[in-house]
Scaffold this active site. Structure first.
Site, mmCIF file in Angstrom:
data_model
loop_
_atom_site.group_PDB
_atom_site.id
_atom_site.type_symbol
_atom_site.label_atom_id
_atom_site.label_comp_id
_atom_site.label_asym_id
_atom_site.label_seq_id
_atom_site.Cartn_x
_atom_site.Cartn_y
_atom_site.Cartn_z
ATOM 1 N N THR A 136 0.821 -1.220 0.000
ATOM 2 C CA THR A 136 0.000 0.000 0.000
ATOM 3 C C THR A 136 0.848 1.261 0.000
ATOM 4 O O THR A 136 0.320 2.363 -0.208
ATOM 5 C CB THR A 136 -0.948 0.038 1.213
ATOM 6 N N ILE A 195 8.256 0.975 -1.012
ATOM 7 C CA ILE A 195 8.839 0.141 -2.064
ATOM 8 C C ILE A 195 7.799 -0.816 -2.622
ATOM 9 O O ILE A 195 7.764 -1.078 -3.827
ATOM 10 C CB ILE A 195 10.057 -0.628 -1.512
ATOM 11 N N TYR A 222 16.403 -6.453 13.493
ATOM 12 C CA TYR A 222 16.026 -6.214 12.100
ATOM 13 C C TYR A 222 17.066 -6.805 11.161
ATOM 14 O O TYR A 222 16.734 -7.509 10.205
ATOM 15 C CB TYR A 222 15.872 -4.718 11.860
#
Length: 264
Positions: free
Chosen positions: A16, A19, A154
């Protein structure tokens, strides 16, 4: 080079904004039927309206659901049983010190950034193999190679994506299905703009300039010395999804502006 994806169906998870949306737009421009995905129905409808306005005749399907969950993937498969192109873009990031990151965050990052792509690939790859053509792309990050000290959890998830991508490419050897990873560096997505919002307000500078300052300060090895645009990253992704990329598989393709300081 003219990339023609007419007759192909492409799923971009988490598409949405950022990228993911830029990739969906690029695939639609190439003629693919695109499945847009997001968790919130209103954001999904807005993205679909924007894409239809930007790409004349775009063939779109929307799926509202959380693909970081087993239930979300099962609901998607009931609606979309087969795709030719799978872009595993769904991902989250959040700076947090190692000693302040609880188990629940490690699990959340793993489920969202890694297992979403594992489940979708496991579901859709067999059909690609039967049709003797398919493209699977994992959107990893330069952080998978250059682990950021401010968000080790991450970086771990992005390294895991590289392992899955390479291993799955080998598992699908000779089938006509390619599997690759694309590694963006600092990219001026909506999420990054939000992260930099306070500094933009404080400095009174355009967000692109603040992003460039961030890159120079925190990713000093960058050769382009700025953040990439989402379209610059999407261009690589769309190419890897194309028939022209048929000899590229098992690769980790960097769109990092030269941040990772290596010649390989």
């Amino acid at each position: 080079m003219k990339i023609d994806l007419s007759g192909k169906t492409a799923l971009v998870s988490g598409s949405t904004a950022g990228i993911g949306f830029a990739t969906a737009r690029g695939l639609a421009q190439a003629g693919a039927r695109v499945i847009l995905n997001g968790r919130k129905a209103d954001a999904l409808a807005k993205a679909a309206d924007t894409l239809r306005a930007e790409v004349s005749g775009a063939d779109l399907v929307t799926f509202a659901g959380d693909l970081a969950t087993v239930q979300g993937v099962e609901a998607l498969l009931a609606q979309v049983p087969a795709v030719d192109i799978l872009v595993n873009n769904l991902g989250i990031f959040n700076p947090q010190d190692f000693f302040e990151t609880p188990d629940s965050e490690w699990t959340r990052f793993f489920e969202t950034n890694v297992m979403s792509g594992v489940r979708l690939s496991r579901a859709y790859a067999p059909g690609m193999v039967q049709r003797k053509w398919g493209r699977i792309v994992f959107i990893s990050s330069e952080s998978g190679l250059n682990i950021p000290v401010e968000m080790i959890h991450y970086g771990f998830s992005k390294t895991a994506q590289l392992a899955v991508s390479r291993g799955l490419a080998k598992r699908l050897a000779g089938t006509g299905v390619t599997v690759n990873a694309v590694l963006p560096g600092p990219t001026l997505s909506e999420g990054v703009e939000e992260m930099l919002a306070d500094e933009v307000k404080r400095a009174g500078k355009p967000v692109a300039e603040v992003a460039a300052d961030f890159v120079k300060a925190h990713r000093s090895t960058s050769i382009i010395q700025r953040a990439a645009t989402v379209d610059e990253v999407a261009n690589m992704i769309v190419y890897v999804c194309s028939p022209q990329a048929s000899a590229t598989t098992g690769a980790a393709l960097r769109v990092d502006g030269g941040v990772v300081d290596t010649i390989a």
